[in-house]
Design an enzyme around this catalytic site. Structure first.
Site, mmCIF file in Angstrom:
data_model
loop_
_atom_site.group_PDB
_atom_site.id
_atom_site.type_symbol
_atom_site.label_atom_id
_atom_site.label_comp_id
_atom_site.label_asym_id
_atom_site.label_seq_id
_atom_site.Cartn_x
_atom_site.Cartn_y
_atom_site.Cartn_z
ATOM 1 N N GLY A 5 1.629 -4.960 -0.128
ATOM 2 C CA GLY A 5 2.734 -5.809 0.320
ATOM 3 C C GLY A 5 2.238 -7.054 1.031
ATOM 4 O O GLY A 5 2.733 -8.167 0.802
ATOM 5 N N TRP A 51 -1.948 1.913 0.824
ATOM 6 C CA TRP A 51 -2.075 0.993 -0.320
ATOM 7 C C TRP A 51 -0.807 0.180 -0.522
ATOM 8 O O TRP A 51 -0.875 -1.004 -0.869
ATOM 9 C CB TRP A 51 -2.460 1.771 -1.583
ATOM 10 N N ASP A 52 0.349 0.816 -0.297
ATOM 11 C CA ASP A 52 1.599 0.052 -0.376
ATOM 12 C C ASP A 52 1.620 -1.064 0.669
ATOM 13 O O ASP A 52 2.045 -2.183 0.382
ATOM 14 C CB ASP A 52 2.803 0.975 -0.130
ATOM 15 N N LEU A 53 1.189 -0.734 1.868
ATOM 16 C CA LEU A 53 1.224 -1.726 2.947
ATOM 17 C C LEU A 53 0.248 -2.865 2.665
ATOM 18 O O LEU A 53 0.566 -4.044 2.844
ATOM 19 C CB LEU A 53 0.872 -1.049 4.280
#
Lengths: 381, 381
Positions: free
Chosen positions: A145, A140-142
């Site tokens: 981003g 989810w962070d990737l």
């Protein structure tokens, strides 16, 4: 970092002691974060005491610096107080600010606390188990981003065409919820009245599974198209056995759904073929028939054995990272024909570019810069 | 789809019978793909027999249509034959083509066959287990898709500034390999001579774990900063117990690495607190102290219980999808202040826009369009 790898001049502003991620694992024996070095490749690093008003003013001046290539600000700090968008806009009217928040209401959320809520850990792992299995990839962070990079480029395009800046807001949990909806899992619940279950390493709604070879390796085989399915049957010599299975009511295995329904029977037909061959033997035969497959590899095996993870792949170069050492380093996975590839970049040392940015972006005199150092408002390495 | 949600006019060209993903699961009882409907939201759908030369010429004409907003082509077909970039460039010199391939050498790879190779399945799941655990989220496909959106926007920016089109090439396996490197897992092997192990649901290098409550629910707690850690200790009443643990050699738990090293002891201290409370009771106390946590939810629980997954969240609207029904549908997770939010969009019916595109983009007469239908070169719904 994705934008630095496309040639953008990205400046990261950190508090004097570094941000929350400055020591994030994996770290070297000396405590240097390999994570931080990897995710800050190509960025310039500036250390400012953003707890003091004078430091905040400096940071605001960098954020709102003039020029068509500047005035682009990405932050996951709350957009309030000295980072309030309307306040910053007083300093540069066409500022673009991308603000990443946890939840849309501004409350905190991390990859871990979003992931547990959106359903995937309860369908990951061995069928029959009840315990949740978290993914290890911070997916989810990737995804968030790259969503931010997309949003920033779209807003920059808008500013170029219409002259106006704006606030672009992205909530991490919205990114995950949108994906759950886009993949059909919300409508599966609402329309079908059922939800995807835990299917282990089976590919949902088609055919694919892992198989162990005689030398204790494991590989993943996929047949998500008729071509891939026929190739798999041919390579493993199960064409006749599959015909029998189809004729005795197994279904029509050129259809994804029928292969999925008969997945256990198909796996049973394939197991002996893999169990009788080493990975290398199986690989040669699968490749000869253009079967879609891949080996399971640990991080060590990936680095040691896979030519795609070496300088044989133009994605990579051996790069010296200050305080860390030489390591195989990826560049951008995007290959532009109209531009020279940006060679894999190095992460900065914290504060490495403080003076450069104060001098070149804010055009401060060396005397003024020295005074800021003396008062501890900024720091170099 | 990400770009359609930002307002772009996205045309999807499919063979008459639909693409490989046209029946991809999840599907309705009637066989309509919820996956396809979700991932093609806002696109126009055109059906062309691309096996025949006349169909290919039509597709090429759409791909290379004139205008500053056109001439942007994304494909995961091989860029050869009728889709050769230099051939297409004869029709529009400043064409931008984004070509997604499996591996950089052009060979096939899918999310499944890339994921197994890049290390994550062997560190996912319960410590001590040896079997690989695949992630369920098609993370590499999603990351690759957003990488393509970023690449397309960057190339469009370049064309706007310099007038030149280009080929933008992205390999799915490169996307995954770049992430493995960026997160530090390659340098962990090369610099540290070790690799991340399987840690179950522990957060690597900090503190975080799942806990079961008295009503059989599970939640994830994260403490990746000192603030989060102090909040967790306070809310669960383990402040004194943690002090003792630190004094008896447990380390300094304001440090991420020390919390990680003592993770099992910390989990043991916390277990009874959660086991004595229902999820609702724990939630109220955790929220009161601003602990970073989230509940594990199945897809059903997410849809039924989580207000973030409802029209209370501006991300969502109830939308009628042709042939499927009403369902909660997400829009873009990017919220632009300078533009009205695009309301959640509907996926097309296959071929819904064939005539519209032939008429408006290619400016064919209705007679010519009729003749194409008669010869089976194109099809509407």
């Amino acid at each position: 970092m994705s934008l630095a790898e496309l040639g953008a001049d990205v400046i990261r502003i950190d508090p004097i002691e570094g941000g929350l991620d400055y020591h994030r694992w994996p770290v070297t024996a000396a405590g240097r974060s390999l994570y931080w070095a990897g995710l800050n490749k190509g960025k310039k690093s500036v250390r400012i005491d953003i707890r003091r008003p004078e430091g905040r003013e400096l940071a605001q001046a960098i954020i709102t610096a003039p020029g068509p290539e500047a005035g682009l600000f990405v932050s996951n700090f709350p957009a309030q107080g000295w980072l309030d968008f309307n306040g910053l806009r007083q300093l540069r009217e066409d500022l673009i600010m991308v603000n990443i928040v946890g939840n849309r209401d501004g409350s905190t959320a991390l990859d871990y606390t979003v992931n547990c809520a959106v359903g995937f850990p309860l369908v990951t792992g061995v069928p029959g188990d009840a315990a949740p299995v978290n993914h290890v990839l911070p997916a989810w962070d990737l995804i968030c981003g790259l969503t931010a990079a997309t949003g920033l480029l779209a807003a920059e395009r808008y500013r170029r065409l219409h002259g106006a800046g704006q606030m672009v807001r992205i909530a991490l949990s919205d990114v995950a919820l949108a994906v759950v909806g886009d993949l059909g899992f919300i409508s599966e619940v609402q329309i079908n009245g059922s939800a995807r279950e835990r299917h282990g390493n089976h590919i949902y709604g088609a055919f694919g599974h892992d198989f162990e070879t005689s030398d204790g390796r494991t590989l993943m085989v996929a047949a998500v198209s008729v071509g891939q399915w026929k190739a798999l049957c041919k390579a493993t010599g199960i064409v006749e056995a599959i015909k029998s299975l189809e004729q005795t009511g197994g279904g029509d295995f050129t259809r994804d759904a029928d292969r999925f329904a008969a997945r256990e029977a198909i796996v049973a037909l394939l197991l002996p073929w893999f169990a009788a061959r080493t990975l290398a033997e199986a690989a040669a035969l699968l490749d000869a028939d253009r079967v879609c497959w891949g080996p399971y590899q640990s991080f060590e095996q990936l680095v040691r054995d896979d030519p795609r993870c070496s300088t044989a792949n133009a994605l990579f170069a051996e790069v010296a990272h200050p305080g860390i050492g030489h390591t195989l380093t990826p560049g951008s996975p995007i290959d532009f024909s109209a531009a020279e590839a940006v060679a894999p970049l190095v992460g900065p040392v914290l504060g490495q570019h403080t003076d450069e940015v104060l001098l070149e972006i804010l055009r401060l005199s060396s005397g003024a810069i020295g005074a800021l150092h003396d008062r501890g408002i900024v720091a170099e390495v």
